[in-house]
Design an enzyme around this catalytic site. Structure first.
Site, PDB file in Angstrom:
ATOM      1  N   HIS A   1      41.500  41.841  51.998  1.00 18.61           N
ATOM      2  CA  HIS A   1      41.989  41.940  50.614  1.00 18.61           C
ATOM      3  C   HIS A   1      43.458  41.534  50.547  1.00 18.61           C
ATOM      4  CE1 HIS A   1      43.484  44.537  47.141  1.00 18.61           C
ATOM      5  NE2 HIS A   1      42.544  43.805  46.576  1.00 18.61           N
TER       6      HIS A   1
ATOM      7  N   GLU B   1      40.718  36.833  51.050  1.00 18.99           N
ATOM      8  CA  GLU B   1      40.773  36.743  49.592  1.00 18.99           C
ATOM      9  C   GLU B   1      42.014  35.995  49.070  1.00 18.99           C
ATOM     10  OE1 GLU B   1      42.033  40.030  47.242  1.00 18.99           O
ATOM     11  OE2 GLU B   1      40.570  39.648  45.686  1.00 18.99           O
TER      12      GLU B   1
ATOM     13  N   ASP C   1      43.830  35.702  45.235  1.00 22.12           N
ATOM     14  CA  ASP C   1      43.953  35.874  43.784  1.00 22.12           C
ATOM     15  C   ASP C   1      44.759  34.683  43.277  1.00 22.12           C
ATOM     16  OD1 ASP C   1      42.707  38.462  43.449  1.00 22.12           O
ATOM     17  OD2 ASP C   1      44.475  39.324  44.419  1.00 22.12           O
TER      18      ASP C   1
ATOM     19  N   HIS D   1      48.688  38.061  42.935  1.00 25.78           N
ATOM     20  CA  HIS D   1      47.744  38.979  42.296  1.00 25.78           C
ATOM     21  C   HIS D   1      47.890  39.074  40.781  1.00 25.78           C
ATOM     22  CE1 HIS D   1      46.241  42.971  40.958  1.00 25.78           C
ATOM     23  NE2 HIS D   1      45.220  42.618  41.694  1.00 25.78           N
TER      24      HIS D   1
ATOM     25  N   GLU E   1      39.665  34.498  43.576  1.00 31.39           N
ATOM     26  CA  GLU E   1      39.478  35.153  42.267  1.00 31.39           C
ATOM     27  C   GLU E   1      40.412  34.500  41.254  1.00 31.39           C
ATOM     28  OE1 GLU E   1      40.486  39.358  41.945  1.00 31.39           O
ATOM     29  OE2 GLU E   1      40.366  39.232  39.763  1.00 31.39           O
TER      30      GLU E   1
HETATM   31  O1  G3P Z   1      38.923  41.147  43.572  1.00 32.06           O
HETATM   32  C1  G3P Z   1      38.443  42.346  44.017  1.00 32.06           C
HETATM   33  C2  G3P Z   1      39.564  43.137  44.540  1.00 32.06           C
HETATM   34  O2  G3P Z   1      40.583  42.285  44.933  1.00 32.06           O
HETATM   35  C3  G3P Z   1      40.066  44.171  43.610  1.00 32.06           C
HETATM   36  O3  G3P Z   1      40.744  43.649  42.552  1.00 32.06           O
HETATM   37  O4  G3P Z   1      42.837  43.991  41.353  1.00 32.06           O
HETATM   38  O5  G3P Z   1      42.913  43.845  43.841  1.00 32.06           O
HETATM   39  O6  G3P Z   1      42.366  41.832  42.491  1.00 32.06           O
HETATM   40  P1  G3P Z   1      42.282  43.309  42.575  1.00 32.06           P
HETATM   41 CA    CA Z   2      41.235  40.312  43.763  1.00 29.95          CA
END
Ligand code: G3P
Ligand code: CA
Length: 326
Positions: free
Chosen positions: A34, A61, A63, A76, A167
């Site tokens: 993450h 991941e 963002d 993010h 994302e």
């Molecule tokens: O995208 C899923 C995870 O990353 C949770 O959301 O707010 O950390 O982008 P966020």
């Molecule tokens: Ca995310």
């Protein structure tokens, strides 16, 4: 003799079941780093991504938010002020709400900023006090293309096949500013070889209309995950299954009240699986255990007892270690 054969068959069935409920199924559960190895280095920096890669997650991941000149920046929030020194470098470029927006800066301008451990811009206080010290080091923002080249390059040099899990953030905000972040991102993913469900890329979004558009209007064949924030969204699984391959709920949406000291669960995983949707909850943090007494208990409860298909963690090394013991 008949009894012996019966017991023998039962043992075989039991062993099949045991191996199914442990190593085989556990082997299919995915670890998503993450924001990289964000428990150890400032989130979404190249350094955090390289460290994550060394920890052997299944996916890393990204963002994404667009710059003024349409470069997908790995960050993010649509704001810069929780993780950079924008207030020092561009003091006159904040909006009326006192915030600095990624979309107001070209990619070249964004390169002038220092990235740091997440903090509260109002108080200056670091968000996770035991993580990498705020203001230390020399970290920069980077683009989706730069991060894909890092991960694909490391895959080549190490012989691994670690995937990406991008994302798109706040597509409505982007549309309102005349930008199509979904299309720009999909085009870049395609250039780097991510086109179908068999390519190692999972595309996620909180905005259900936009993710449906990604499948039905932009005709993406990628593995799509519908992120879920609000309770009422857990009732829309039948609709999500018309375009998505999985859901990404907050892990607390899987937990019900404790009975005799033991966790019980909502039916979200079971219902999702009936619709053929994988379940990848967010976010497992070893330094924010909340209702759990240890990271292992969190892992056991969610991965094994709740039977999810993987999840997002700031500590990919710990989740990989847990799964490798099963
Ligand atoms: O995208 C899923 C995870 O990353 C949770 O959301 O707010 O950390 O982008 P966020
Ligand atoms: Ca995310």
């Amino acid at each position: 003799m008949k009894k012996l054969i019966f017991i023998f068959v039962l043992c075989i069935l039991y062993n099949c079941n045991t191996s199914k409920s442990s190593s085989k199924i556990m082997g299919n559960k995915i670890v998503v780093a993450h924001r990289g190895a964000s428990g150890y280095l400032p989130e979404h920096t190249m350094e955090a991504k390289a460290m994550a890669h060394a920890m052997n997650p299944d996916y890393i991941e990204q963002d994404l938010v667009l710059s003024k000149d349409d470069v997908p920046v790995v960050i993010h929030d649509i704001y810069l002020d929780d993780v950079t020194n924008a207030y020092e470098v561009f003091p006159d470029r904040k909006r009326a709400d006192n915030r600095y927006y990624v979309i107001d800066f070209t990619f070249d301008e964004l390169q002038q900023l220092q990235v740091t451990e997440r903090f509260n811009p109002k108080t200056g206080k670091q968000f996770y006090s035991n993580r990498f010290p705020k203001g230390k080091g020399n970290f920069k923002l980077h683009s989706l293309q730069q991060e894909i080249e890092l991960i694909q390059g490391l895959n080549y040099s190490t012989g691994k096949n670690i995937g990406i899990y991008p994302e798109i953030k706040n597509p409505e905000f982007h549309h309102n500013n005349g930008k199509d972040i979904a299309k720009i991102t999909l085009d870049i993913l395609s250039e780097y070889g991510y086109n179908t469900k068999s390519d190692k890329c999972i595309f996620q979004c909180f905005d259900a209309k936009e993710l449906e558009r990604v499948r039905k209007e932009l005709n993406s064949d990628l593995f799509l995950v519908q992120l879920i924030e609000f309770e009422e969204e857990t009732k829309q699984l039948a609709h999500f299954a018309t375009y998505a391959d999985g859901i990404g709920p907050w892990y607390k949406q899987l937990l019900s009240k404790k009975v005799d000291g033991k966790f019980t669960f909502t039916n979200l995983v079971e219902r999702s699986h009936k619709y053929g949707l994988k379940v990848h909850p967010y976010t497992f943090r070893a330094d924010q255990l909340d209702e759990f007494s240890s990271f292992d208990e969190m892992m056991h409860t969610l991965l094994i007892d709740a039977n999810v298909d993987g999840g997002f963690t700031d500590f990919p090394d710990k989740m990989v270690a847990f799964l490798s013991k099963q």
